[in-house]
Design an enzyme around this catalytic site. Structure first.
Site, short mmCIF file in Angstrom:
data_model
loop_
_atom_site.label_atom_id
_atom_site.label_comp_id
_atom_site.label_asym_id
_atom_site.label_seq_id
_atom_site.Cartn_x
_atom_site.Cartn_y
_atom_site.Cartn_z
CD GLU A 57 70.48 81.25 19.17
OE1 GLU A 57 69.51 80.47 20.18
OE2 GLU A 57 70.87 81.45 18.69
CE LYS A 126 67.67 82.77 22.05
NZ LYS A 126 67.41 82.70 20.49
CB CYS A 182 69.93 84.63 19.33
SG CYS A 182 69.42 85.74 18.49
#
Length: 692
Positions: A57, A126, A182
């Site tokens: 990330e 994200k 994530c």
């Protein structure tokens, strides 16, 4: 041997895609250094013929820089770095999936960028931003939830932006992937699952994920769960050494799972950059999705994501030809290599059989259990199961009535083993010599053997098998019991049993779900775990070491006994073929490719624990193809009518069963031409020297 430039040797022809997790050289907030690290790993991946590389990330900026993400200079330098990576990617074959903070409008997003062949193909924001405990992402970033059918300007170019992107290679149908970042996979409803429902066979997770005690196991749990639930391959890459340690530490964990199976993982806490490479099987994933109607139902229930997701198609510049196979392929798919897993599987298999038999005893109120004891593997294991069932039900072992029935070819060794088994287990034991009855039947039929000729045909064999079964059924009626079948899954697959008698017929087939290669390990497990005391273990070991033979034809002049595996092929290969045929429906050429990589060199790859060194075989492609063709002819074109009339018996392995009421339903009058033709047409010409 065949020229390995033939398309058969190219893993891509079999639906395999080479993926890698990358832990590049990183330095806190040093964009130039981080960019160099990304390109260095891309070059290494290119040399390793990798198709897809997943970085951590926020790769370009590094993750733990807090408010520096809000600095204009940082954001502009990151966008410049994106341009550098895009330009350099034209020299690399792998698709690169890396992280960067990008601006859109007046917001900053934590993004995954998909780059290939000199192009930025798309950007995924994200969805879930952690802002609890050590995390403060909502301080810097906007979430990507609801970002669909949108575009983003990066270095003056408009590219697709949103959580509704799935990427696919036009020239490799199985190479389709989606991306989440994530925290997304820690959410109750991970966005990656929707990408899978939209058609992505591979899910990529770019993660930072600082390390604390127990978090590595949590990541494994989530990756395994995601790959199993979404029926996909899951490629996870976490940040490593070089991230800021102001308040946190980083371990650089990379893992790849496929359908719940761990394929590979990186070395954690490594100071050097790392590339963790493995080949994932997209054909296997697609076939499993076709079988699992719940997957299709879920896609429909969620509004058919495939209709609204944007599919970004690209031409993949992969390396053609023989690039090897970087993937654990178990020689014995029914037998785990890991000692702990093997012990657990044997425990479960044994207890499945015992519990099933106990229930049948209770349901029928049987006064006896009748078994034909040959001294071979299958009847020995059936006896073990029956003895344990009696012990648990509080029945005397004399409830089991064991009969050894020597015929024209019964060896003294197996006959002696049969008697030792029955005596050591304390069952009711008797011997019935079937030779007089068999001789009379052969005489009545006018068979040449009755006139003294050494004529050992199928009729000669089946007379003996039939008489044994006839005795057992009549004895079961006489003693108020039922016949326990001894035939195993491997024999049923090959039709290596006589219809209506022998190993095909019984009142209850306890071994019908257990392949031959696992039965050996179950007997060994019984010995090692001391399921039975006294001299039982010594006798069981003797049986375990006996050559597999039906012992229906007398030994030759050289003393060689009839060998089952000389006629139908090694059971270790047949069980390999069986697993990949029944469990996943893979085409024969794919099975041959996997078998060749698994068996071509006895010194490569793992063997099950304590597997004898002298029994570690290897096979060339011609041998594999020879026995695979015979397997296909028997399995698809010959033996189904025997399986269609199977007695009851428990399913044991997740690899599948062959009951017509369970896993496998097929017509008895099918032909094997499709499978034989596919095999012959897909392998190199010289693999089949004697084409007919």
């Amino acid at each position: 041997m065949a020229d390995t430039t033939h398309p058969f040797f190219d893993m891509h022809a079999h639906g395999l895609v080479r993926v890698a997790t990358a832990t590049p050289a990183t330095r806190t907030a040093d964009v130039a250094f981080n960019t160099a690290g990304v390109l260095a790993e891309a070059a290494r991946a290119h040399e390793a013929n990798v198709d897809l590389v997943v970085y951590p990330e926020l790769t370009l900026s590094s993750y733990a820089i807090d408010d520096l993400h809000l600095q204009q200079a940082m954001l502009e330098r990151v966008e410049q770095a994106v341009a550098e990576v895009v330009e350099a990617s034209d020299d690399f074959t792998p698709v690169l999936v890396l992280g960067a903070p990008l601006r859109r409008g007046d917001k900053i997003y934590n993004c995954a960028l998909v780059i290939a062949g000199g192009e930025l193909l798309g950007v995924i924001p994200k969805s879930y931003l952690p802002s609890y405990r050590e995390f403060y992402e909502k301080r810097y970033f906007a979430h990507g939830r609801g970002c669909e059918d949108m575009w983003i300007a990066v270095n003056g170019e408009e590219v697709p932006f949103g959580t509704d992107l799935v990427f696919g290679a036009a020239n490799l149908p199985g190479f389709t992937f989606g991306v989440e970042i994530c925290e997304d996979y820690w959410a109750p409803l991970p966005p990656g699952n929707m990408a899978a429902l939209a058609g992505a066979h591979i899910l990529c997770n770019l993660s930072a994920s600082p390390i604390t005690i127990g978090r590595a196991d949590d990541r494994h749990l989530h990756c395994r769960s995601s790959s199993s639930r979404a029926i996909c391959a899951y490629v996870y890459s976490a940040s490593g050494h070089g991230e800021s340690t102001t308040d946190l530490a980083w371990d650089g964990q990379g893992v790849v799972y496929e359908l719940g199976d761990l394929l590979t993982e990186s070395v954690r806490f490594d100071l050097e950059p790392a590339l963790c490479v493995v080949d994932v099987d997209t054909d296997r994933i697609a076939l499993e999705r076709m079988r699992n109607q719940t997957f299709a139902d879920a896609a429909e229930a969620h509004g058919r994501p495939e209709d609204r997701y944007r599919r970004i198609v690209f031409e993949h510049a992969y390396s053609e030809g023989d690039v090897g196979l970087i993937r654990p392929v178990r020689r014995f798919p029914f037998v785990p290599n890991n000692p702990k897993t093997l012990d657990e599987d044997c425990y479960e298999a044994f207890n499945i059989q015992v519990d099933a038999l106990m229930r049948r005893i209770q349901a029928t109120r049987a006064k006896s259990l009748v078994i034909g004891i040959s001294g071979g593997l299958d009847s020995t294991h059936a006896l073990i199961v029956a003895a344990k069932a009696c012990d648990r039900l509080g029945l005397p072992r004399t409830t089991i009535r064991g009969y050894t029935m020597p015929g024209f070819a019964t060896s003294e060794e197996t006959k002696a083993n049969a008697w030792k088994l029955m005596e050591s287990f304390g069952i009711t034991a008797e011997e019935i010599d079937i030779r007089p009855a068999a001789q009379r039947m052969l005489e009545d039929m006018g068979h040449p053997f009755a006139d003294g000729e050494a004529h050992y045909d199928v009729t000669f064999e089946n007379v003996q098998a039939g008489l044994r079964t006839d005795y057992l059924f009549r004895l079961a009626g006489l003693h108020g019991g039922f016949v326990i079948g001894t035939g195993d899954l491997s024999e049923l697959a090959l039709g290596w049993c006589t219809y209506g008698v022998g190993d095909q017929m019984s009142h209850y087939g306890v071994n019908a779900g257990v392949p031959k290669t696992l039965i050996r390990y179950l007997i060994r497990w019984t010995i090692q775990t001391e399921q039975f005391l006294g001299e039982c273990n010594a006798v069981l070991q003797a049986v375990h070491d006996t050559v597999i033979s039906p012992e229906l034809v007398p030994a030759g002049e050289d003393g060689a006994i009839q060998s089952t595996e000389d006629m139908i092929g090694p059971y270790e290969l047949n069980d390999f073929f069986l697993h990949h045929t029944v469990r996943f429906g893979q085409r024969p050429s794919k099975i041959a490719f996997l078998a060749w990589h698994a068996w071509k060199d006895r010194n490569e790859g793992e063997w099950p624990v304590a597997f004898p060194e002298d029994n570690r075989n290897e096979y060339d492609l011609a041998t594999i193809a020879h026995w695979l063709e015979k397997f296909a002819r028997r399995f698809f074109g010959f033996s189904q009518f025997k399986r269609s009339a199977l007695p009851n018996g428990p399913k044991v392995s997740s690899g599948g069963a062959l009951s017509p009421r369970g896993d496998w339903r097929a017509p008895s009058d099918a032909v094997a031409d499709v499978w034989v033709e596919e095999l012959r047409e897909s392998l190199p010409e010289d693999t089949f020297p004697a084409r007919d």
